[in-house]
Scaffold this motif. Structure first.
Motif, PDB file in Angstrom:
ATOM      1  N   PRO A  91     117.716   8.058  47.046  1.00  0.00           N
ATOM      2  CA  PRO A  91     117.302   7.183  48.148  1.00  0.00           C
ATOM      3  C   PRO A  91     115.797   7.174  48.365  1.00  0.00           C
ATOM      4  O   PRO A  91     115.225   6.146  48.749  1.00  0.00           O
ATOM      5  CB  PRO A  91     118.032   7.780  49.355  1.00  0.00           C
ATOM      6  N   VAL A  92     115.140   8.302  48.137  1.00  0.00           N
ATOM      7  CA  VAL A  92     113.679   8.365  48.292  1.00  0.00           C
ATOM      8  C   VAL A  92     113.002   7.466  47.261  1.00  0.00           C
ATOM      9  O   VAL A  92     112.096   6.685  47.584  1.00  0.00           O
ATOM     10  CB  VAL A  92     113.181   9.818  48.151  1.00  0.00           C
ATOM     11  N   ASN A  94     114.346   4.920  45.613  1.00  0.00           N
ATOM     12  CA  ASN A  94     114.646   3.515  45.887  1.00  0.00           C
ATOM     13  C   ASN A  94     113.814   2.978  47.044  1.00  0.00           C
ATOM     14  O   ASN A  94     113.430   1.802  47.042  1.00  0.00           O
ATOM     15  CB  ASN A  94     116.137   3.351  46.197  1.00  0.00           C
ATOM     16  N   TYR A  95     113.531   3.821  48.028  1.00  0.00           N
ATOM     17  CA  TYR A  95     112.663   3.385  49.122  1.00  0.00           C
ATOM     18  C   TYR A  95     111.266   3.037  48.594  1.00  0.00           C
ATOM     19  O   TYR A  95     110.664   2.041  49.015  1.00  0.00           O
ATOM     20  CB  TYR A  95     112.563   4.477  50.183  1.00  0.00           C
ATOM     21  N   GLY A  99     111.145  -0.487  49.565  1.00  0.00           N
ATOM     22  CA  GLY A  99     110.778  -0.346  50.969  1.00  0.00           C
ATOM     23  C   GLY A  99     111.943  -0.310  51.940  1.00  0.00           C
ATOM     24  O   GLY A  99     111.743  -0.433  53.147  1.00  0.00           O
ATOM     25  N   LYS A 100     113.179  -0.132  51.429  1.00  0.00           N
ATOM     26  CA  LYS A 100     114.349  -0.076  52.294  1.00  0.00           C
ATOM     27  C   LYS A 100     115.087   1.242  52.092  1.00  0.00           C
ATOM     28  O   LYS A 100     115.129   1.771  50.964  1.00  0.00           O
ATOM     29  CB  LYS A 100     115.299  -1.249  52.001  1.00  0.00           C
ATOM     30  N   LEU A 101     115.657   1.752  53.171  1.00  0.00           N
ATOM     31  CA  LEU A 101     116.434   2.984  53.090  1.00  0.00           C
ATOM     32  C   LEU A 101     117.910   2.627  52.915  1.00  0.00           C
ATOM     33  O   LEU A 101     118.518   2.038  53.805  1.00  0.00           O
ATOM     34  CB  LEU A 101     116.241   3.836  54.351  1.00  0.00           C
ATOM     35  N   GLU A 109     121.358  11.293  56.924  1.00  0.00           N
ATOM     36  CA  GLU A 109     119.945  10.974  57.111  1.00  0.00           C
ATOM     37  C   GLU A 109     119.085  12.232  57.089  1.00  0.00           C
ATOM     38  O   GLU A 109     117.953  12.209  56.620  1.00  0.00           O
ATOM     39  CB  GLU A 109     119.727  10.230  58.432  1.00  0.00           C
ATOM     40  N   LEU A 124     108.429   6.808  55.252  1.00  0.00           N
ATOM     41  CA  LEU A 124     109.860   7.116  55.156  1.00  0.00           C
ATOM     42  C   LEU A 124     110.249   8.163  56.195  1.00  0.00           C
ATOM     43  O   LEU A 124     111.346   8.092  56.767  1.00  0.00           O
ATOM     44  CB  LEU A 124     110.195   7.609  53.749  1.00  0.00           C
TER      45      LEU A 124
END
Length: 230
Positions: A91-92, A94-95, A99-101, A109, A124
């Motif tokens: 997820p980090v 991909n962010y 720019g999306k979580l 989370e 983030l």
């Protein structure tokens, strides 16, 4: 005399040999490769330097810049070794890409927040903290359900049952229903014991049963208990 260039459309034109994946990742003579290979906790990730350099204050930016103050080892394949959880690195990464979580089912989370703080990705960190705060506020606003359960027991079993209740069950009320059993010359008093439990953010029917400790061990032919929810 200048040598005439061959016609690109002619038969004399030659194709460049295809490069293997390993060769494509090697730095060229004019500069570093745009691709970076990471070994995060034993799992490999392939991404671009541009992606890793989104946040100039982050650990990953310093890694791409070959910061001399950053002690970074590589494995036998040339991938940077990072001793972190690969499940939450996805997820980090991909962010940093879009720019999306985006979290897969089962990921918390808090796990992403831990990784974001390690890599020092400030935007983030703020995003995840806001989402955790929003989630906690929604949970706090949900109505609390109370489940009540009525258990039938004998006098000699009552103390054990009340003292061993667990899993959030609490004693509420005790109602005597007289004597139903006779052992020898002594009557055994019978009671109805009312216990309750609070259910937060759960639908009725899940986890509404008391544990085995809350039941009477060896109770004989007890009628089905009553579950009441309000």
């Amino acid at each position: 005399m200048a040598e005439k260039s061959p016609d690109p459309s002619g038969s004399s034109a030659r194709r460049c040999p295809a490069l293997s994946p390993g060769e494509r990742l090697q730095p060229s003579a004019s500069g570093s490769s745009k691709w970076v290979r990471l070994n995060v906790g034993g799992t490999y990730f392939l991404t671009t330097r541009q992606t890793l350099c989104r946040d100039p204050k982050s650990f990953l930016y310093r890694l791409c810049q070959a910061d001399p103050d950053l002690d970074s080892d590589k494995d036998e394949t040339g991938a940077y070794l990072i001793d972190r959880d690969p499940t939450y690195f996805g997820p980090v990464l991909n962010y940093l890409r879009h720019g999306k979580l985006v979290l897969n089912r089962g990921l918390a989370e808090e796990g992403v927040l831990e990784e974001a703080e390690f890599y020092n990705i400030t935007s983030l960190i703020k995003l995840v903290k806001d989402k955790v705060r929003e989630r906690d506020c929604k949970t706090a606003q949900l109505p609390v359900k109370h489940v009540y359960r009525v258990l039938q027991c004998q006098e000699e079993e009552l103390t054990q049952m009340v003292s061993t209740m667990s899993d959030g069950w609490k004693f509420e009320q005790l109602v005597s229903i007289g004597s139903s059993y006779n052992y020898g010359n002594e009557d055994q008093a019978e009671f109805l014991c009312v216990v309750s439990k609070e259910l937060h953010n759960q639908s009725y029917g899940t986890n509404s049963e008391p544990s085995e400790k809350a039941k009477v061990s060896g109770a004989r032919s007890l009628p089905p208990s009553l579950n009441l929810c309000c």
